[in-house]
Write an enzyme that holds these catalytic residues in place. Structure first.
Site, mmCIF file in Angstrom:
data_model
loop_
_atom_site.group_PDB
_atom_site.id
_atom_site.type_symbol
_atom_site.label_atom_id
_atom_site.label_comp_id
_atom_site.label_asym_id
_atom_site.label_seq_id
_atom_site.Cartn_x
_atom_site.Cartn_y
_atom_site.Cartn_z
ATOM 1 N N TYR A 134 -11.695 -16.993 4.893
ATOM 2 C CA TYR A 134 -11.627 -18.061 5.918
ATOM 3 C C TYR A 134 -12.348 -19.347 5.504
ATOM 4 O O TYR A 134 -12.628 -20.185 6.350
ATOM 5 C CB TYR A 134 -12.217 -17.585 7.257
ATOM 6 C CG TYR A 134 -11.623 -16.297 7.760
ATOM 7 C CD1 TYR A 134 -10.256 -16.156 7.895
ATOM 8 C CD2 TYR A 134 -12.439 -15.216 8.087
ATOM 9 C CE1 TYR A 134 -9.699 -14.965 8.337
ATOM 10 C CE2 TYR A 134 -11.894 -14.020 8.540
ATOM 11 C CZ TYR A 134 -10.519 -13.911 8.656
ATOM 12 O OH TYR A 134 -9.967 -12.743 9.093
ATOM 13 N N CYS B 265 -5.785 -12.659 18.505
ATOM 14 C CA CYS B 265 -7.216 -12.314 18.631
ATOM 15 C C CYS B 265 -8.159 -13.513 18.686
ATOM 16 O O CYS B 265 -8.949 -13.636 19.618
ATOM 17 C CB CYS B 265 -7.628 -11.411 17.480
ATOM 18 S SG CYS B 265 -6.853 -9.801 17.592
ATOM 19 N N LYS C 224 -8.062 -15.870 21.879
ATOM 20 C CA LYS C 224 -8.401 -15.075 23.077
ATOM 21 C C LYS C 224 -9.897 -14.714 23.075
ATOM 22 O O LYS C 224 -10.577 -14.856 24.104
ATOM 23 C CB LYS C 224 -7.559 -13.796 23.051
ATOM 24 C CG LYS C 224 -7.973 -12.721 24.038
ATOM 25 C CD LYS C 224 -7.043 -11.527 23.969
ATOM 26 C CE LYS C 224 -7.342 -10.572 22.825
ATOM 27 N NZ LYS C 224 -8.549 -9.788 22.936
#
Ligand SMILES: NC(=O)c1ccc[n+]([C@@H]2O[C@H](COP(=O)([O-])OP(=O)(O)OC[C@H]3O[C@@H](n4cnc5c(N)ncnc54)[C@H](O)[C@@H]3O)[C@@H](O)[C@H]2O)c1
Length: 438
Positions: A257, A268, A271
């Protein structure tokens, strides 16, 4: 090696002591007479673990002297390290006054020096400072060109106050920014005895790595503090939770990332961020940085949208609709958001995504497609070639390995906005290529 160190503050003094310890002959240069006097008498002008003994030994052994005579310091050394301050200016930008002044005076001294001279920038400066500002100043002041009796390198310092001598002796790596075609042999030689990998890159990248490292450290600290405060308010042992978070070296403490690219999405991350923010609100904990995550993510979709708009209204082929490659999951996909923005502005759009295409035919994700994006389903095509037919502008979000050869050959002559950072795309000849985040 004979090295003059300009600026004997926290970074400079540690450099003086540690470079002398490595066996180099060092001259400390500063405008502060009291710092020079302390160094000459073998005392450290800064408080740091282990520095007093290092400075005392270096002076006793004759390997460290101090002066305010710039010409003498430059003429008597092969290399000048620059470690003067770069504080914040009143508008928040980095004040380069001291580095500019030092570079100019070093350049003037080089003008009358018979041999060649190298300047090594250790101060933290913004990306582009060398190329756009300091190298031209150095060349003008010295009357020489880079590579012709004059060298300039960026070698940012990563030490931390409090453990700076240890950090100098065992750095995570040695980073050297150098002009193209220069192997920076002199800098490598200086650090030859330090056991750490050496990474050489461009001047701009080296400058930026130091800059973003500090920003990244602040992001880590702020994340730990904000997340910790919410957890603690929810009755969780936050230190234990953060300790265990760090135990995941695959996704958490790892390069995962940490590559510039397109916006996140999926079932995911958005949320769970909303859920965590809701927990913070219920416990009345302010989390300004975490609150910016979703808005910041949306700006990435906006940036891509604006890049497309700048090319003028025209048919667009979008590669990738699921939230990431290798899945047919369309929930909170940033590519769906981008497609909807384009449709809203009246763009003629074709969409190709192998897995969504399969889901559409096989029924795995059929219900979601019918319910949520029937308007996009109509725009889906069955192959890269079909997406590009009659279209000049291709927007590449993601594409599977098996589709790459067909897409790359069909892209010839097209304008390509690459949201994914696909290396083969960057190297493809015959396309008008634009990356969005790199
Ligand atoms: N302090 C740190 O932990 C640290 C770590 C890594 C990088 N850096 C970066 O290194 C640079 C230096 O930081 P520092 O904390 O050592 O600064 P500092 O303020 O402690 O020292 C700067 C020194 O430069 C001297 N100086 C100013 N103008 C001069 C001139 N014209 N000629 C000679 N000397 C001059 C000052 O008198 C002072 O002694 C900054 O760019 C900083 O961002 C600092």
């Amino acid at each position: 090696m004979r090295i003059s160190v300009f600026g004997v503050g926290y970074v400079g003094v540690v450099s003086c002591g540690c470079l002398a310890e490595l066996g180099h002959e060092v001259i400390g240069v500063d405008v502060a007479a009291e710092k020079l006097a302390m160094l000459r008498s073998g005392r450290s002008p800064i408080v740091e673990e282990a520095i007093d003994a290092l400075i005392a030994d270096a002076v006793r052994q004759g390997r460290l002297t101090a002066t305010d005579d710039v010409i003498a310091a430059v003429h008597q050394t092969d290399v000048s390290f620059v470690s003067v301050g770069t504080p914040s200016a009143s508008d928040g930008s980095v004040s380069l006054k001291a580095v500019e002044h030092v570079i100019t005076t070093i350049g003037e001294a080089i003008r009358t020096k018979p041999g060649s001279h190298a300047v090594v920038m250790r101060s933290t400066v913004p990306p582009g400072t060398a190329d756009d500002n300091l190298v031209p100043k150095l060349e003008a002041a010295s009357g020489r060109r880079i590579g012709d009796g004059l060298h300039y390198y960026s070698n940012p310092e990563f030490l931390r106050e409090g453990s700076s001598v240890r950090d100098f002796r065992r750095p995570p790596f040695t980073l050297i920014g150098a002009p193209d075609g220069d192997d920076a042999a002199i800098v490598r030689q200086i650090y030859a005895a330090i056991e750490a990998p050496i990474h050489q890159t461009s001047l701009r990248v080296a400058e930026s790595v130091k800059h973003i490292s500090n920003v990244f450290h602040a992001v880590k600290l702020t994340f730990a503090n904000e997340a910790g405060a919410v957890l603690a308010a929810a009755g969780v042992d936050a230190r234990d939770a953060l300790r265990l978070l760090c135990e995941d070296r695959v996704l958490n403490i790892s390069p995962a990332y940490l590559r510039p690219g397109f916006a996140f999405g999926g079932s995911c991350l958005p949320k769970d961020i909303r859920g965590f923010l809701s927990l913070a609100r219920q416990r009345d904990i302010r989390v300004p940085m975490l609150q910016t995550l979703l808005p910041s993510n949306e700006t990435i979709v906006d940036r891509a949208f604006e890049a497309i708009m700048r090319r003028g209204r025209q048919p667009v082929a979008l590669f990738g609709l699921a939230f990431k490659p290798g899945t047919d999951d369309l929930r909170e996909s940033p590519f769906v958001m981008l497609a909807e923005k384009l449709l809203g502005k009246g763009f003629d759009l074709r969409i190709y995504d192998r897995y969504v295409q399969v889901a559409r035919l096989m029924g795995a994700n059929r219900a979601y497609i019918d319910r949520e994006i029937p308007h996009l389903e109509r725009l889906m095509v069955a192959s890269p070639e079909a997406a590009l037919e009659g279209v000049r502008l291709a927007v590449v979000g993601h594409v599977t390995r098996e589709d790459r050869p067909a897409m790359l050959s069909a892209l010839s002559g097209h304008t390509v906005l690459d949201l994914a950072g696909i290396a083969e795309l960057q190297q493809t000849r015959g396309i008008d290529y634009q990356g969005i985040c790199w």
